[in-house]
Design a protein around this motif. Sequence first.
Motif, PDB file in Angstrom:
ATOM      1  N   VAL A 115       0.817  -1.223   0.000  1.00 54.68           N
ATOM      2  CA  VAL A 115       0.000   0.000   0.000  1.00 54.68           C
ATOM      3  C   VAL A 115       0.847   1.268   0.000  1.00 54.68           C
ATOM      4  O   VAL A 115       0.302   2.369  -0.062  1.00 54.68           O
ATOM      5  N   PHE A 116       2.163   1.139   0.084  1.00 55.63           N
ATOM      6  CA  PHE A 116       3.047   2.294   0.262  1.00 55.63           C
ATOM      7  C   PHE A 116       2.798   3.380  -0.783  1.00 55.63           C
ATOM      8  O   PHE A 116       2.588   4.550  -0.457  1.00 55.63           O
ATOM      9  N   TYR A 117       2.822   3.013  -2.061  1.00 52.99           N
ATOM     10  CA  TYR A 117       2.695   4.017  -3.115  1.00 52.99           C
ATOM     11  C   TYR A 117       1.260   4.500  -3.298  1.00 52.99           C
ATOM     12  O   TYR A 117       1.027   5.521  -3.945  1.00 52.99           O
ATOM     13  N   ASP A 118       0.294   3.794  -2.733  1.00 57.74           N
ATOM     14  CA  ASP A 118      -1.093   4.241  -2.808  1.00 57.74           C
ATOM     15  C   ASP A 118      -1.429   5.244  -1.707  1.00 57.74           C
ATOM     16  O   ASP A 118      -2.227   6.157  -1.913  1.00 57.74           O
ATOM     17  N   ARG A 119      -0.826   5.078  -0.537  1.00 58.46           N
ATOM     18  CA  ARG A 119      -1.233   5.874   0.626  1.00 58.46           C
ATOM     19  C   ARG A 119      -0.244   6.969   1.024  1.00 58.46           C
ATOM     20  O   ARG A 119      -0.656   8.073   1.380  1.00 58.46           O
ATOM     21  N   ILE A 120       1.037   6.651   1.005  1.00 55.49           N
ATOM     22  CA  ILE A 120       2.028   7.574   1.563  1.00 55.49           C
ATOM     23  C   ILE A 120       2.098   8.916   0.825  1.00 55.49           C
ATOM     24  O   ILE A 120       2.177   9.969   1.477  1.00 55.49           O
ATOM     25  N   PRO A 121       2.064   8.956  -0.513  1.00 60.60           N
ATOM     26  CA  PRO A 121       2.164  10.265  -1.183  1.00 60.60           C
ATOM     27  C   PRO A 121       1.086  11.249  -0.742  1.00 60.60           C
ATOM     28  O   PRO A 121       1.379  12.412  -0.439  1.00 60.60           O
ATOM     29  N   GLY A 122      -0.165  10.803  -0.692  1.00 63.92           N
ATOM     30  CA  GLY A 122      -1.243  11.692  -0.270  1.00 63.92           C
ATOM     31  C   GLY A 122      -1.131  12.075   1.188  1.00 63.92           C
ATOM     32  O   GLY A 122      -1.368  13.232   1.566  1.00 63.92           O
ATOM     33  N   LEU A 123      -0.762  11.108   2.021  1.00 68.59           N
ATOM     34  CA  LEU A 123      -0.642  11.378   3.454  1.00 68.59           C
ATOM     35  C   LEU A 123       0.406  12.443   3.736  1.00 68.59           C
ATOM     36  O   LEU A 123       0.188  13.361   4.532  1.00 68.59           O
TER      37      LEU A 123
ATOM     38  N   HIS B 164      -8.754   4.485   9.362  1.00 66.65           N
ATOM     39  CA  HIS B 164      -9.414   3.860   8.210  1.00 66.65           C
ATOM     40  C   HIS B 164      -9.889   4.908   7.203  1.00 66.65           C
ATOM     41  O   HIS B 164     -11.039   4.878   6.746  1.00 66.65           O
ATOM     42  N   LEU B 165      -9.000   5.820   6.849  1.00 67.24           N
ATOM     43  CA  LEU B 165      -9.336   6.884   5.907  1.00 67.24           C
ATOM     44  C   LEU B 165      -8.640   6.666   4.572  1.00 67.24           C
ATOM     45  O   LEU B 165      -7.552   6.093   4.498  1.00 67.24           O
ATOM     46  N   TYR B 166      -9.264   7.149   3.513  1.00 73.94           N
ATOM     47  CA  TYR B 166      -8.601   7.239   2.218  1.00 73.94           C
ATOM     48  C   TYR B 166      -7.770   8.524   2.187  1.00 73.94           C
ATOM     49  O   TYR B 166      -7.986   9.444   2.981  1.00 73.94           O
ATOM     50  N   SER B 167      -6.834   8.588   1.249  1.00 68.22           N
ATOM     51  CA  SER B 167      -5.997   9.787   1.126  1.00 68.22           C
ATOM     52  C   SER B 167      -6.855  11.031   0.915  1.00 68.22           C
ATOM     53  O   SER B 167      -6.561  12.110   1.442  1.00 68.22           O
TER      54      SER B 167
END
Length: 472
Positions: free
Chosen positions: A78-86, A330-333
């Motif tokens: 999930v790293f590239y799906d979540r970390i950039p937005g976070l 449990h949030l989306y970016s």
Amino acid sequence: MRFSPKRILKIIFSLSLSVLFVLLIRNLISKSKIGNQGGIFIKEGVNIPDDLKNFVINESPSHEYDDLALCIKSGADVFYDRIPGLLKSYPRYIRNKIIVGEKPGYRIGNYTMHDVCTPTYGEIKETYWSKGKKEGAEKKDNSEKVDAKKDDKKDSDDINQGRKQNFDKLGWQLDVYKNIPAFKLLYDTYPNAKWYMMVDDDTYVFLSNLKKRLSFYNPNEKLYLGASWPIPTGCFPSWSMARFAHGGAGIILSRAAMLAFIGNYDVCVKSFDDCYAGDVRLALCLNTVGIRLNRSERHVNVNWRGHSDQAPNLEYSWLEPCDLPLTFHHLYSKQQMLLYNIQRYHNRDSFTLLKDDEDGNFHTLISYSDLFNSLDLDLKVTPPEKATYRLGSDYKRISYSRILNEEETLEENVVDCQQKCLNDIPKCKSWQYSNFMCHLKSGIPGAIEGTPNSYTGITGVPIQCEKELMLN
């Protein structure tokens, strides 16, 4: 003895063939060993997605939160799906931060995901969950098992839905091995911090509220803070009424608690093998040095609150409008960015749009009331919801005459209970009818499954803070 040039070339050629043959055999043996290891980790290079190769974060120059060291727990899948937005939201204000996971080689901008599993536990060949032991174990998070990619695609545009836990994700299965070594790495990286916090990569933290709440506590006292959950079956705590801080909602250690933890780290990292949850293992570890959740060294319960393991929607329990939210999980970016912008824009006199790197009112306090009324929630009078409860926040209870067959007066009582709430707007925000009793509520507790003859509903009135903020 002299060799002719032809003889020398023949010898060199033979030696070369021998060397190549040996190297080939070694390579085949090596591949065979790797193939037979059955390990979970594959040590291979990770290709950064093209759209993230030039990723840059405008870090805030603020020193507001320099007393805090933050560990963001992620995973390879999930790293590239979540970390950039976070990283574009609240973490840009924290100078002392690391990202941890279960594989090396994941990087974005100036940030690398540190593999805390392999250096500590070696090559892990199977997990508690991959062994098929999931049946009978009551994991603390009872979210439905879903296909994450389908789930992301389906709900990522709906800010009123939270992310559902995917038990098939490797990062989640290996979470049990992350918490203890991750806190050790966080301390080793930032040994002078006063407070240490670990959160998941799908969590949002209200830093201004957290700083204010922590200001009432002494980091030199051994404090372990977070959302209190009972330790589940299978982890065998040694004390009664055992509780742990839910990892996704955020775990906080004071400096004194961290030092005590570090002192017993070598024991803890080799213990609690039967426990399948990393945040629970941490609680068991801290107990070995006399530290328990939300309790001070004087054995006084700490009134710690504000952590949530769910998204802020109408299913969330909006009980106290004047209290300060600390985290949502449990949030989306997209939802994390929404909360970030609500925090920056709330109580602003100007309607001028803020640039991405402008603070706005980010450093001011924000209440549950501020947040609730800034979200685009579907506020309206709802028809009675059958077989549901909304527990807590009662300000008035009204009894109805009991009869042998409740069905005879059920509809009449439910309609009357709802009307009593509507007649008491704006004080009454929600209501519940059950067992010949009408409960009028000043908040909006989350709806949960009830008995067949229980009904609830909301009035559609925004919640307002009409008194001073609850700071400590």
